[in-house]
Every structure is written in C-alpha cells, then in structure tokens.
Design an enzyme around this catalytic site. Structure first.
Site, PDB file in Angstrom:
ATOM      1  N   HIS A 299     -11.230  -5.091   9.490  1.00 23.73           N
ATOM      2  CA  HIS A 299     -11.836  -4.915   8.160  1.00 23.73           C
ATOM      3  C   HIS A 299     -13.207  -4.254   8.258  1.00 23.73           C
ATOM      4  O   HIS A 299     -14.055  -4.438   7.387  1.00 23.73           O
ATOM      5  CB  HIS A 299     -11.999  -6.261   7.443  1.00 23.73           C
ATOM      6  CG  HIS A 299     -10.726  -6.871   6.960  1.00 23.73           C
ATOM      7  ND1 HIS A 299      -9.816  -7.460   7.801  1.00 23.73           N
ATOM      8  CD2 HIS A 299     -10.200  -6.977   5.713  1.00 23.73           C
ATOM      9  CE1 HIS A 299      -8.789  -7.924   7.095  1.00 23.73           C
ATOM     10  NE2 HIS A 299      -9.000  -7.637   5.827  1.00 23.73           N
TER      11      HIS A 299
ATOM     12  N   GLU B 143       0.806  -1.216   0.000  1.00 29.48           N
ATOM     13  CA  GLU B 143       0.000   0.000   0.000  1.00 29.48           C
ATOM     14  C   GLU B 143       0.837   1.263   0.000  1.00 29.48           C
ATOM     15  O   GLU B 143       0.497   2.241  -0.666  1.00 29.48           O
ATOM     16  CB  GLU B 143      -0.972   0.003   1.193  1.00 29.48           C
ATOM     17  CG  GLU B 143      -2.171  -0.930   1.024  1.00 29.48           C
ATOM     18  CD  GLU B 143      -1.890  -2.361   1.440  1.00 29.48           C
ATOM     19  OE1 GLU B 143      -0.738  -2.654   1.827  1.00 29.48           O
ATOM     20  OE2 GLU B 143      -2.815  -3.197   1.389  1.00 29.48           O
TER      21      GLU B 143
END
Lengths: 336, 322, 376
Positions: free
Chosen positions: A139, A70
């Site tokens: 998440h 990322e």
C-alpha cells in the site's frame, strides 16, 4: 493572495467543478460514495480518505460505488470512455494495479493505435501513491514508472494543491487515458488554489525554485523535500534549481536540459524504485542529450531496491529525505 | 416479433459472408500472403448473426481474438477488414491492428481483442454509458469457453448485475480453449449455470441453430432495454478450423471436423428451414451466394492491391495530443 | 541628538499588499555615494517580482547593513544614509538603536494575504483592494491582461496621500470572466459601477494602457465623477498598436511562449522573472480568460491598428490631465503623446518601456501624487 485549501480539497473541487460543467463526467470506484446499500448513511465515507465526500449529494447516480473488482470497474470506466462518457475512476492504491493492469495497458493505452486512430478514450484513473504511512509493501509504492513505460498513457503526478486541481481538470478534459497519481502524504498539504476552474497543460515542468549551481529534478512529495534541502544548501552558498516535471508522460525534457545547461550538475530525486524508474530515465535522457553540459556525474536519490518496509525505523530509512538530497547535492557540487 | 423475409435474407447474407470470408482467408493464409495470427470463425456464424440481428448501430459489441464473424455480423465493412488482415493502409485500422484488433466504433464494434477475457469489462462500460445517457442501447460481450474461466468475466458479470446494466454476456462455447477441451477446463456442464451465482438469468442454446440463438438473444435484449439487467447466453457450437491458422488440430478426434461440417453446418440448416418454412426460394439464396462470392473476391483483390502503411504511420495515433 | 536627526534609514520596502519579506539581490552603489530620490539603490526580489529599489530620500549612503541573499521582512534596515559630517560612531549608535527597537510586522498564520474584496457590479463579480484611509479617492485601472497587483510599486506611495482603490477589470485577475462586448465603453461602465458599489462619488483616475482609454471614457461619460486623469501609456490616442503582442499574449500557452512577449513590455528584460511569468500563466489558464481577452482585444484592435480614437474625448475633458509615457515603449508608440491640447501635461520617461509605473516607479509616483495634491 488566493484562498488556501488542502490538496485533497483541491482534488474534490476539481471533480466537483468538472461534474458540474460536463454531465458526461462520472466518478466510480471502491467506496467513493462509501455507504451504498448499507443500513447507515449513503455517503458515509466519500472515499477511503474522504476525498470524494459531498459529491454524491450533488451528483447522485453519477458517482458510483463499485464491488472490489478492479478489473471490472477499471475496464468499465475505459469502455464507457470509448462510448462518450468521461469517467474518473479511482484505483484506491496504485499497488492494486496488478489486479486490473490488462484493462489499462492492453486495452485503454492501445485502442487509439490499434484501431488506426479512430478511438478516443478519455478516462482518468486516480490512484494513491507513496510511502510514509507505515502501510507496508502493498500500500505504499510509487509505481508510476510502470505506467510511464506504456505508450498511449499519460502520467500525472501533482506536488501541490495548485497542481492537483489544475492537472486533474486538464486530465478530465484530456481525450487520452490519464493515470493521475496522488501522493497520500500530500493530502493534508495546504496551498493557494484559485476557486475558479483552470488547467495546467501536460508536459510543462514547473520551475519550483531558480538556482545556478545544481539542478534538482523531483516529483510529488520529493518536491517539498528538495525545497527544504535547497533552503539549507542556500545557506552554505549552494544555489539549487528545482524542477518538478509534473507529468512523466509526456516529459518536459527541454526544461530539464536547459537547467542542466546552466548548472552543469544534476540530482534526480525519485521515490520510485531505482531500477527502470524515473530517476534512471531522466538520467539517461540527460546523459544522451545534455552530456556536453555536465560537469559532474548525475546523482540519483531513490529508495534502495527493496519493497517498502513496515517498521517505522526502516520506512524512514527507505524514503529519500532532505538530508540525503543535501548530501547528494553537496557531492555533485564539489565534484571538480 | 417474427423475422420478416427481408430479415431472413439479411441473416443469410451475413452468415454466408462470414463463411466465405473465413474460407477465403484460410486459403489465402496458406498461400503466405497474410501475416501474423489469424483465428477463424467458420462454423459459428449462427451465433454472430443470431445475436447481431437483434442489435442496432447504437448497440455495442466487444469481441474476441476470433472476431471476424462478430465484425461482419455487426456491419463492419468487409473490404476494410480484408485489407486490415493483410496489414494494408486502407484497412479498418490502417494496418495497425490486424486480425485480432479490428474495431469500428461507428458501427458499435468495440474491437476484437487479443486478451482472453479482455472484452467483458469494456462491455460493462459501454452498457453503463448507454444507461447514464439514457440511449436505450445495449452492449454485448462475446467470449469463449476459455474466457468463461477468466476473473475479468466473473467480475464483469457481477458488476453488470450489481449495477443492473443493459449488458448481455454471450459465451460461445466451441468446446476448446486453444487445444484444451472445455470438458476439462470448465468446471460445469453448462456455462450458463454460472449466471445464477451472479444473480442473472442464464440460458444455453444450440449454436448451430440460428433461430435458437436469435430467440434467446431477443429475450435478453428486451430484458436489458427494459431495465431488467444482464443475461448470460451460452451458445454451444463448433469451429470448422483450428484455434489459429496452422493448427493441425490433432487434439480433436480424426473425423470430428468432417462430422461437424457435414452434420452441424448452421448455414445449411438455416437454408433448409427458410426454404421449407418461410417462402424463400433456393434461387434467392443462390443469388446471395453469388453476390457474396464476388464481394469476397473483390475484397481480396483490393486488399492485395492496396498500399502498405507509410513509415511515418509508425508514430502516429498513439495519443490524440502529446 | 542633532546627528541622529540627519540620519535616514533605508528599509525594506513593501511592494504590494502581499509582500511580507524581500530578498536582497545586491547593492547597486557603494558607500559614500550621494543619492537623490529615484536613484537606484539595490535589486530586491520578492515572491512576486524582482525590481530595483530606488532611493526615496536624498542623502549619502554611509553604511550597508543588508548583504546579498539576505531575506528580510518589510521595514528591516538595509542601509543608512547620513551627511558626511555625521560621525561613524553616530551611525553605529543609530544602527544599534534601530535594530533594538525594530519589530518585524506580525505575520499571522493563515492570514498572510492582503485583504481583497469582491463586489457585484451589474451581475459581474469584481475583485478590488484598498490602501490608505484618508484623502481623496484614487482609482487605479490596469491594462490589458493585468490586474490589481500591477500597481505593486505605486499604491503604497499614493496611499500616504489618498484612499487608493485598485480593481480587476471584468475578464481580468480574479474578477468574473464575462466581458460582454469587451468594448472600452463597457469596461468604463464597469469602473463607474464599481465606484458606485464601493461608494466613491468622484475620484482621480489613473489608467495604464487599455486602462488609460477606459479612464478617458469614464471622464467622457461621467465628467462630474473624475477629478483628474493620469494616463500611463494610454490606448486610444492614436492608430498604431503592437497587435502582434496582444494576439501573442492571448495565444501563449507556456513559459517559453510568454517570456519574450512580456519582455516586450519593459525596457529592461531582466524585470521579467519566473514568478511574473508563472503568475501570468496562472491567470491565463483560468477558464474563460482566453475568450475574455479575445473579446476585449478584438473590440479594441484590428491587426496592428486601434479601432477607435479618444483624442477628441480627451480634448473635451474638463479636469486636469497628465500623460506619462516610457520612451522605450514597444506596445503603443510614444509619438501618440504628441499634438495633444496644451492643457495636457506630457511626461516622457527615459529608460522605461510600456510599464513606466514599474520601471520608474518613484518618478511616476511623484507625478501621481502631485496630480492628486494639485487637483484636490
């Protein structure tokens, strides 16, 4: 009446139309093509939930799978934005900001200021937010207040397919860095969406429902819950006005303040954690600028100050729902 | 492609400008006129010049907290830089960035960076933009031995290799990450050997030798422009000053800096070589020395006389439209 | 059963193609009140608009059935009218019978919308809709910034007497946003092209504002295709026009900008509700709309003056012509209805602004129907 499509189709359509309109728009992220280099189909997935499906066939190398890095690819999107592209970069879950945050808040957010107004960083970072999928603590978060805190970033949180398309097109055309938060529980929501391209300006709240007794400010999935609560409350004679700010940075303070001026009562519903969240922020703003209008204490409906739990029993308790919103509204409505 | 006389004189001018700039900032900082943190590049000039002499205005670089040399190497205006370091409104960044954030996108300088390892991901993006737009441009990430241990650097080298980007990673290994020696903190002898793990060529060169840097960089740039993907170039060099101004450098051996200045000065080495091998007269270099000295004098004088930012500047330039 | 025949139900109206239900805001009259057609009965709010529901028939209000905040499907019983001679028992019986036999119109899941169609006219995609199967063709032409749905309160009343066609002009509604030079002549050609495309040989044209100018232009260009002209606050009959409104409308970017502008359109500013503003913003935010509107406005207006007059053209039109104008019009002054040839009927509507077909729908509908019936 316009055609109805799903929230996730609205996102796909916005990307599609902007990529068709402007060749400097590119899309990158983990599995956004979803099959690069494998032995099977090239665009097998089209995004982990299929949101970018079909774009590879139309735009080829302008949509790119990335390694699970990322920092590198979010940073690359930002760097490319300073060099003339308009990248739309997908950070799969907002929970992953921890592994790339520097590039967003120290780099993208600050370039224009640090460089004396000479930088332009038109990057969009699309990211999924929200609980409700039994996806547990890493998440499921709603971390948009963290981005809202950073000067130089714009933060967009659509609550319907119409909002999703218009705000995403605006985000792509916007010259500042934009964090675009998509609540995963809304992907299957259906709504009217014009097939033409259109934009919704940032910093303009949507008045979802007009009412006279209590103002409810809600974001993302909470907007629908607030509408359910308001329908129930209407039968009890409590008239709710629902305001969806749509963007938390910039924030349309005027619309909230004007509504509170009329109702005198405010409930803020936020799926983010309560401390230093949007509910706290908006409550503070109204307490400072709208104190004279208030006829009751401001109520915040948020999850508890805990991580998002896994067990369905616990997660259902965690997420603010219509019943809690109704209770909060009744409380402030009855306050004398 | 051999360097012309003009190229060599230009390389000398850039190195000398960096040296004079940094020596002067050192003096001025000690006088108390310069605010904040300042990290000086003196001693490392052959790297900035050797790399940037291979680049055009269309090519991009991302720099580090020790960025003055890269700025001058890439052609950023020295007056603007000096004013910026003084925090003046006439500075490159209108006094809002300072030494650690000098950037000039017009000359392809994407910014000095206060975050160690902040630049390599951005360079991947700059290289990607060049590739997608088909400009033939390249992008260079300068970073130090400290950033060579950052995950962002590893991730970026992998991404650049996977996407075959026209990117060049220049590891300026000056032996110290702040006060901690590379001998301790870098797990391998040569940072360039890490290139193999990312599927790209890696080379280590003597950073005191402009020509060594220039040649290695020329090869890397040619590879990148030709679609051959990224390269890692490790430049081993030494800094003349501390990590930042005010650093007493007692983590270095007592005579280390003295030795470096006397024995490993890249500018003197360059001058010796071009006057002996390239038909360049010492007087030509001396003339450049004079011009550079005047330039830096003038830059300091202008910076001192320049106005501070206005109170209203506090809240401008956060967004293009908000 | 004589009594039952004199009993008239007041039912939830259907305002426009997309309306499936309405919310009762409140009654405007008390039981026992005598009504004539056009008298205000109650305020009703739909998802599109809030407006006053006017009596369709004459009679005495005997019973209020619906109460404020009720949300009822179209056709649902709101109240009952009957002469004083009818007994309460008969009224009760009527209500019982009505409620027992009333079936709300089926709302199919996923297909609640009206049926819009698209047709390609000279390369431009136009949206249109149709109501009513029998009778002569009527084409309703909206004004600047409008669309098909501007005729919400008119199309169904007309549909009982005619085939009613509405369209989104080029650059408007959901039609394509290319407008060429944006002139009245270009837009008139688009309307005639639309009539060709959907097979309308000739029609009664009803035009509002810019649509009025377009209707006159159509009659000038193709007299054989125009059976009558009903011009509501038409452009093209004089110089003065509120150009500031037009420019403000084009540049307005937010609810805050737009609301006071839209309020200039009507005599009663309460008609401009959130949904109306939101719908207008949704339209204005489509790509190409600002350019289209700018082109159309600059073709039509210079400052606060209209560029061209169609007075002469109107004088030469052979078909019947009527002009309908709100006395409180703040966009185009009603004085421009004066001095027209005597063959042109002029109806001035009290208490209405630039949108009499919305603000005084039943009066305007009666005039429109009368024109269609007369000029068959």
């Amino acid at each position: 009446m316009a055609r109805k499509i799903l929230f996730q189709q609205a996102i796909n359509e916005a990307l599609d139309q902007e990529m068709a309109r402007d060749s400097s728009v590119i899309v990158m992220g983990e599995d956004v093509v979803g099959g690069t280099g494998g032995n099977g189909e090239m665009d097998a997935w089209g995004g982990v939930l299929g949101v970018t499906k079909g774009l590879y066939g139309k735009y080829g190398d302008r949509i790119m799978d990335t390694p699970i890095s990322e920092s590198a690819f979010v940073g690359a999107a930002i760097g490319a934005a300073t060099c003339g592209l308009r990248p739309v970069c997908e950070l799969m879950f907002i929970d992953f900001l921890g592994v790339c945050f520097d590039q967003i808040y120290n780099q993208a957010a600050k370039f224009r200021y640090m460089f004396g107004g000479k930088a332009k960083t038109p990057v969009v970072i699309r990211t999924m937010i929200g609980a409700g999928f039994r996806a547990a603590a890493q998440h499921s978060q709603c971390l948009y207040p963290i981005f809202t805190h950073i000067p130089g970033l714009k933060v967009v949180i659509p609550s319907s397919p119409y909002e999703a398309k218009g705000l995403l097109i605006q985000a792509i055309r916007d010259d500042d860095p934009v964090i675009f938060c998509e609540h995963k529980a809304l992907y299957a929501m259906e709504g009217e969406v014009p097939d033409e391209s259109y934009t919704i300006p940032f910093g303009e709240a949507n008045i979802v429902r007009e009412g006279s007794d209590v103002t409810i400010v809600a974001l993302a999935r909470m907007v629908g819950f607030a509408q359910k609560a308001a329908a129930t409350l209407a039968k009890e004679g409590i008239s709710c006005e629902i305001i969806d700010p749509r963007t938390t940075s910039p924030l349309d303070e005027d619309t909230i303040l004007e509504s509170v001026e009329n109702t005198g009562r405010l409930v803020i519903v936020d799926e983010a954690s309560p401390r230093c969240g949007m509910a706290a922020d908006i409550a503070a703003m109204v307490a400072q600028k709208g104190f004279a209008s208030l006829q009751a204490p401001i109520a915040m409906v948020t999850p508890p100050h805990t991580p998002v739990p896994f067990s369905g029993v616990l997660e259902d308790l965690y997420i603010p729902g219509p019943a809690r919103i109704e209770a909060a509204v009744r409380n402030v409505a009855e306050y004398a | 492609m051999a360097l012309s006389r003009e190229d060599l004189l230009e390389a000398y001018r850039r190195m000398k400008t960096i040296r004079e700039f940094e020596e002067r900032v050192h003096v001025e900082f000690a006088k108390g006129g310069i605010p904040g943190f300042v990290h000086l590049y003196a001693g490392e000039e052959a790297s900035a010049a050797g790399v940037c002499m291979n680049l055009t205005d269309d090519d991009k670089i991302a720099s580090t907290h020790r960025g003055h040399g890269h700025c001058i190497g890439k052609g950023v205006d020295v007056h603007g830089m000096m004013a910026e370091i003084y925090g003046k409104r006439t500075g490159t960044c209108r006094g809002k960035g300072g030494s650690m954030h000098i950037a000039d996108l017009d000359t392809g300088m994407l910014g000095a960076n206060g975050i160690v390892g902040g630049g390599p991901p951005l360079v991947c993006g700059a290289a990607l933009a060049a590739k997608i737009k088909g400009t033939g441009g390249v992008a260079v990430a300068f970073f130090g031995d400290g950033a060579s241990n950052q995950g962002t650097t590893f991730e970026s080298m992998n991404l650049a290799s996977v996407w075959k980007l026209p990117a060049i990673f220049v590891a300026e290994n000056n032996g110290y990450a702040e006060a901690t020696a590379a001998k301790f903190s870098v797990s391998c002898e040569d940072i360039s050997t890490r290139a193999a793990g990312f599927g790209m060529p890696g080379v280590t060169v003597d950073g005191h030798d402009f020509f060594a840097v220039y040649d290695a960089m020329r090869e890397a740039v040619e590879r990148a422009r030709g679609g051959g993907g990224p390269t890692l170039v490790e430049v081993k060099l030494d800094r003349f000053f501390g990590h930042f101004e005010g650093d007493n450098q007692n983590y270095r051996a007592p005579d280390e800096v003295k030795h470096v200045r006397e024995q490993k000065d890249c500018i003197r080495r360059f001058a010796r070589r071009v006057t002996s091998e390239h038909d360049i007269a010492e007087q030509e270099l001396a003339a450049i020395d004079d011009e550079v000295a005047k330039l830096i004098d003038d830059a300091v004088a202008q910076a001192l006389a320049a106005p501070d930012p206005l109170p209203a500047d506090l809240t401008t330039d956060v967004y293009i439209k908000y | 059963m004589m009594a039952q025949e004199k009993i008239v139900p007041i039912t939830m109206p259907k305002w426009g193609l997309s309306m499936t239900e309405g919310k009762v805001v409140g009654w405007l009259i008390d039981e026992g009140r005598e009504l004539k057609p056009g008298d205000p009965v109650m305020d009703i709010e739909t998802e599109k608009i809030a407006n006053t529901f006017e009596a369709l028939d004459a009679g005495t209000l005997r019973r209020k059935i619906a109460t404020a905040d009720d949300v009822l499907p179209i056709g649902a019983l709101l109240g009952v009218m009957a002469p004083a001679g009818v007994s309460d028992a008969d009224v009760d019986a009527f209500v019982t019978e009505f409620q027992a036999s009333y079936v709300p119109p089926a709302v199919e899941e996923g297909d609640t919308g009206p049926i819009y169609h698209w047709v390609e006219v000279a390369g431009t995609r136009l949206r249109h809709a149709r109501a009513g199967d029998a009778g002569p063709a009527v084409v309703l032409i909206h004004g600047f910034g409008g669309d098909c749905d501007n005729w919400l309160f008119n199309q169904d009343a007309l549909a009982a007497h005619a085939q009613v066609h509405t369209l989104d002009l080029p650059g408007h509604g959901q039609s394509a946003k290319a407008v060429g030079d944006g002139s009245v002549a270009t837009l008139a050609r688009a309307v005639l092209g639309f009539m060709d495309a959907v097979g309308i040989a000739s029609a009664h044209l009803v035009g509002h504002s810019l649509g009025g100018a377009i209707a006159i232009q159509c009659a000038a260009m193709a007299p054989e295709r125009v059976k009558s002209l009903s011009l509501i606050a038409p452009a093209g009959l004089g110089v003065d026009i509120n150009g500031d409104y037009l420019r403000g409308f084009i540049s307005a970017e937010s609810r805050r900008d737009l609301k006071p502008l839209l309020q200039q359109l009507v005599a009663n500013p309460d008609l401009v509700n959130r949904q109306m503003i939101d719908d207008m913003l949704k339209f204005k935010r489509l790509d190409g709309v600002t350019d289209a509107l700018t082109t159309v406005a600059s073709a039509m207006v210079d400052g606060n003056a209209q560029k061209a007059t169609l007075r002469d053209a109107l004088g030469n039109v052979g078909c019947p012509v009527q002009i309908i104008w709100g006395v409180a019009d703040r966009i185009i002054p009603i004085a421009q209805a004066d001095g027209l040839p005597p063959s042109v009927e002029v109806h001035k509507i009290d208490g209405a602004g630039h949108l009499p077909h919305l603000e005084a729908a039943s009066v305007v509908n009666a005039l429109l129907v009368a024109m269609v019936e007369r000029a068959r």
